[in-house]
Write an enzyme that holds these catalytic residues in place. Structure first.
Site, PDB file in Angstrom:
ATOM      1  N   GLU A 188       0.008  -0.813   5.869  1.00  0.00           N
ATOM      2  CA  GLU A 188       1.034  -0.238   6.731  1.00  0.00           C
ATOM      3  C   GLU A 188       0.815   1.268   6.907  1.00  0.00           C
ATOM      4  O   GLU A 188       1.075   1.821   7.968  1.00  0.00           O
ATOM      5  CB  GLU A 188       2.426  -0.485   6.127  1.00  0.00           C
ATOM      6  CG  GLU A 188       3.590  -0.227   7.086  1.00  0.00           C
ATOM      7  CD  GLU A 188       4.021   1.230   7.181  1.00  0.00           C
ATOM      8  OE1 GLU A 188       4.634   1.603   8.191  1.00  0.00           O
ATOM      9  OE2 GLU A 188       3.750   2.003   6.246  1.00  0.00           O
ATOM     10  N   GLU A 189       0.342   1.915   5.852  1.00  0.00           N
ATOM     11  CA  GLU A 189       0.202   3.374   5.889  1.00  0.00           C
ATOM     12  C   GLU A 189      -1.017   3.828   6.685  1.00  0.00           C
ATOM     13  O   GLU A 189      -1.180   5.031   6.914  1.00  0.00           O
ATOM     14  CB  GLU A 189       0.137   3.935   4.463  1.00  0.00           C
ATOM     15  CG  GLU A 189       1.358   3.613   3.599  1.00  0.00           C
ATOM     16  CD  GLU A 189       2.652   4.270   4.112  1.00  0.00           C
ATOM     17  OE1 GLU A 189       2.601   4.986   5.131  1.00  0.00           O
ATOM     18  OE2 GLU A 189       3.695   4.044   3.490  1.00  0.00           O
ATOM     19  N   HIS A 236       6.587   9.657   1.077  1.00  0.00           N
ATOM     20  CA  HIS A 236       5.374  10.471   1.327  1.00  0.00           C
ATOM     21  C   HIS A 236       5.464  11.876   0.725  1.00  0.00           C
ATOM     22  O   HIS A 236       4.569  12.691   0.924  1.00  0.00           O
ATOM     23  CB  HIS A 236       5.041  10.589   2.829  1.00  0.00           C
ATOM     24  CG  HIS A 236       4.797   9.264   3.494  1.00  0.00           C
ATOM     25  ND1 HIS A 236       4.139   9.148   4.690  1.00  0.00           N
ATOM     26  CD2 HIS A 236       5.115   8.008   3.134  1.00  0.00           C
ATOM     27  CE1 HIS A 236       4.072   7.865   5.045  1.00  0.00           C
ATOM     28  NE2 HIS A 236       4.666   7.162   4.110  1.00  0.00           N
ATOM     29  N   ASP A 242       0.845  -1.198   0.000  1.00  0.00           N
ATOM     30  CA  ASP A 242       0.000   0.000   0.000  1.00  0.00           C
ATOM     31  C   ASP A 242       0.882   1.251   0.000  1.00  0.00           C
ATOM     32  O   ASP A 242       2.026   1.213   0.467  1.00  0.00           O
ATOM     33  CB  ASP A 242      -0.941   0.007   1.214  1.00  0.00           C
ATOM     34  CG  ASP A 242      -0.202  -0.050   2.545  1.00  0.00           C
ATOM     35  OD1 ASP A 242       0.704  -0.897   2.682  1.00  0.00           O
ATOM     36  OD2 ASP A 242      -0.507   0.765   3.445  1.00  0.00           O
ATOM     37  N   ASP A 269      11.882  -1.250   5.078  1.00  0.00           N
ATOM     38  CA  ASP A 269      10.883  -0.173   5.028  1.00  0.00           C
ATOM     39  C   ASP A 269      11.348   1.046   5.820  1.00  0.00           C
ATOM     40  O   ASP A 269      10.531   1.807   6.329  1.00  0.00           O
ATOM     41  CB  ASP A 269       9.551  -0.717   5.576  1.00  0.00           C
ATOM     42  CG  ASP A 269       8.387   0.244   5.363  1.00  0.00           C
ATOM     43  OD1 ASP A 269       8.433   1.006   4.381  1.00  0.00           O
ATOM     44  OD2 ASP A 269       7.461   0.236   6.182  1.00  0.00           O
TER      45      ASP A 269
HETATM   46 ZN   LIG Z   1       6.550   2.059   4.516  1.00  0.00          ZN
END
Ligand SMILES: [Zn+2]
Length: 470
Positions: free
Chosen positions: A152-153, A443, A89, A176
């Site tokens: 995860e987000e 992001h 995701d 990650d």
């Molecule tokens: Zn991540």
């Protein structure tokens, strides 16, 4: 047997880049509106999960879809299980991109796409690492499993569900976060201190109608606003004092005076709650200003409480909860959300991060006592435990050695105040993909992964998986 891992990656370079691009072109943003039973987080995320599972099956890996919330790809045999925890995701792309965020355009040796560095690029690197080991026919004494998360987000519903139904790896890593290795993460607590509304209200010349600051527990508020009621003459005086307060503290803000009411706004500097000292807390600064005004008794209590226990102290010294250890450093306290209104009183939303050896139950007790003595109630206490793998653990030692061999750089162990995906593994560390000194574009608009870094990470992951599982 000596294997040139980088050479093996380079043999597959074109294919790896093509697969990464295709994977990045799937807009895997959480979309509850297109959710179905098979695709509980929406079409995009499900497409990305399916893509990876199918791609794995093609390589002869054992694929499993766990109710559309997670999945895995497995190879090797043995009792023990090595886990590589990834997620498909991505956060919404936002505006201002140079090229379409799901075009996976290549410019200047970088692939640009939402998810390029977080976490679809590194996921593909880990996938190719497994593929290389498989194609070389290397014997493994453990099973290796890529665990594929989908949430995860947002809320980590993926790993919650996955580990309720599937085996916890003996040890593993999550590609990650950052290289070299994040081996310790603080515990993270959110809680509220809610003011008890008193009925024996003493009025004053000035009434605090409302006070507001911040929206998130884990950020230092960069704005705050208060509305005061008084007669006009007094308000003009307050406005003057506020402007003077701003100037003498080098702050920005403004006062808007109306009929019998004035609004004061103050700008601070936002920062992540893992280091509140990098910001300027607009809410606490405004509360500090308000302590100089003769407010009604309930409001007095609120702003004085804030000022006394939080202003200028992000380490919990004034609260009596300061603590530090060698592994993860200090307790940190961030006042992320403030709200007050005359009817329901005040509320303080706090994000507290604590070292791995800190006794959080004891800390909680101290906070409860202090709250009670001061006319507050502690509520909504949520605790994500600290996470730590011993530096002598085989996992840490192996990853250190592999990283040093592949990069020629020292593999320093990092500890952080934030939480990484690795904390959902029992014995897990964060391992890449961002190399030291590289800007963190996760992001952000124009997120990218440097192709050379993608290749280097793949070689590191391949050797790491092999060394852990052989
Ligand atoms: Zn991540």
């Amino acid at each position: 047997m000596s294997i040139n891992w980088m050479q093996e990656v380079l043999k597959r370079k074109d294919e790896l880049i093509r697969d990464t691009q295709e994977f990045l072109q799937i807009p895997s943003v959480l979309d509850e509106e297109s959710a179905t039973e098979e695709a509980p987080l929406g079409k995009g995320i499900n497409d990305a999960l399916q893509f990876l599972l199918k791609r794995g099956e093609k390589e002869g890996l054992i694929a499993k879809n766990v109710n559309g919330l997670a999945g895995h790809l497995e190879m090797g045999q043995g009792e023990q299980l090595i886990g590589i925890l990834c997620h498909v995701d991505v956060v919404p792309p936002g505006d201002g991109w140079t090229s379409d965020p799901f075009s996976a355009d290549i410019r200047d040796g970088k692939i640009y796409a939402r998810g390029a560095i977080d976490d679809k690029g590194p996921t593909m690197a880990a996938f190719y690492a497994m593929k290389i080991i498989k194609e070389l026919g290397l014997p493994l004494n453990k099973r290796v499993r890529m665990i594929i998360g989908t949430d995860e987000e947002s809320d980590w519903r993926c790993v919650d569900h996955y580990f309720q139904h599937e085996e916890m790896p003996t040890m593993g890593f999550a590609p990650d976060a950052d290289f070299p290795i994040i081996y310790a993460e603080k515990g993270i607590v959110d809680f509220d201190l809610k003011q008890e509304v008193s009925h024996s209200h003493v009025e004053a010349e000035v009434k605090l109608q409302s006070l507001k600051a911040g929206r998130r527990y884990n950020m230092v508020p960069d704005w705050a606003e208060t509305v005061l009621q008084a007669d006009n003459g007094l308000l003009v005086d307050i406005e003057q004092r506020f402007l003077h307060f701003l100037a003498s503290n080098h702050l920005k803000g403004k006062a808007v005076v109306g009929e019998g009411v004035t609004t004061l706004q103050l700008e601070g500097i936002s920062a992540h709650a893992m280091e509140p000292d990098q910001g300027k807390n607009a809410g606490l600064l405004l509360a500090n200003f308000l302590t100089g005004i003769s407010l009604d008794s309930q409001a007095q209590l609120f702003v004085h409480f804030l000022d006394r226990y939080f202003n200028g102290d992000s380490r919990g010294k004034k609260l009596g909860i300061a603590y530090s250890d060698e592994i993860t450093g200090d307790v940190t306290v961030n006042v992320g959300i403030l709200s007050y209104n005359a009817e329901s009183g005040g509320k303080i939303g706090i994000n507290l991060r604590y070292p791995v050896t800190c006794d959080i139950e004891e800390t909680k007790k101290i906070l409860e006592q202090l709250a009670q003595q001061s006319g507050f109630i502690l509520e909504s206490f949520s605790d994500s435990k600290p996470h730590h793998v011993d530096r002598n653990h085989m996992l840490v030692q192996t990853l250190q050695r592999v990283y040093e061999e592949q990069t020629g750089e020292r593999a320093e162990l990092l500890s952080i105040g934030g939480g990484t995906y690795a904390r959902s593994l029992e014995a897990g560390v964060a391992f890449g993909p961002l190399f030291p000194g590289r800007p963190d574009v996760a992001h952000q608009k124009d997120e990218y992964i440097i192709i050379d870094d993608l290749l280097k990470a793949t070689a590191i992951y391949a050797q790491a998986i092999y060394e852990l599982a052989k």
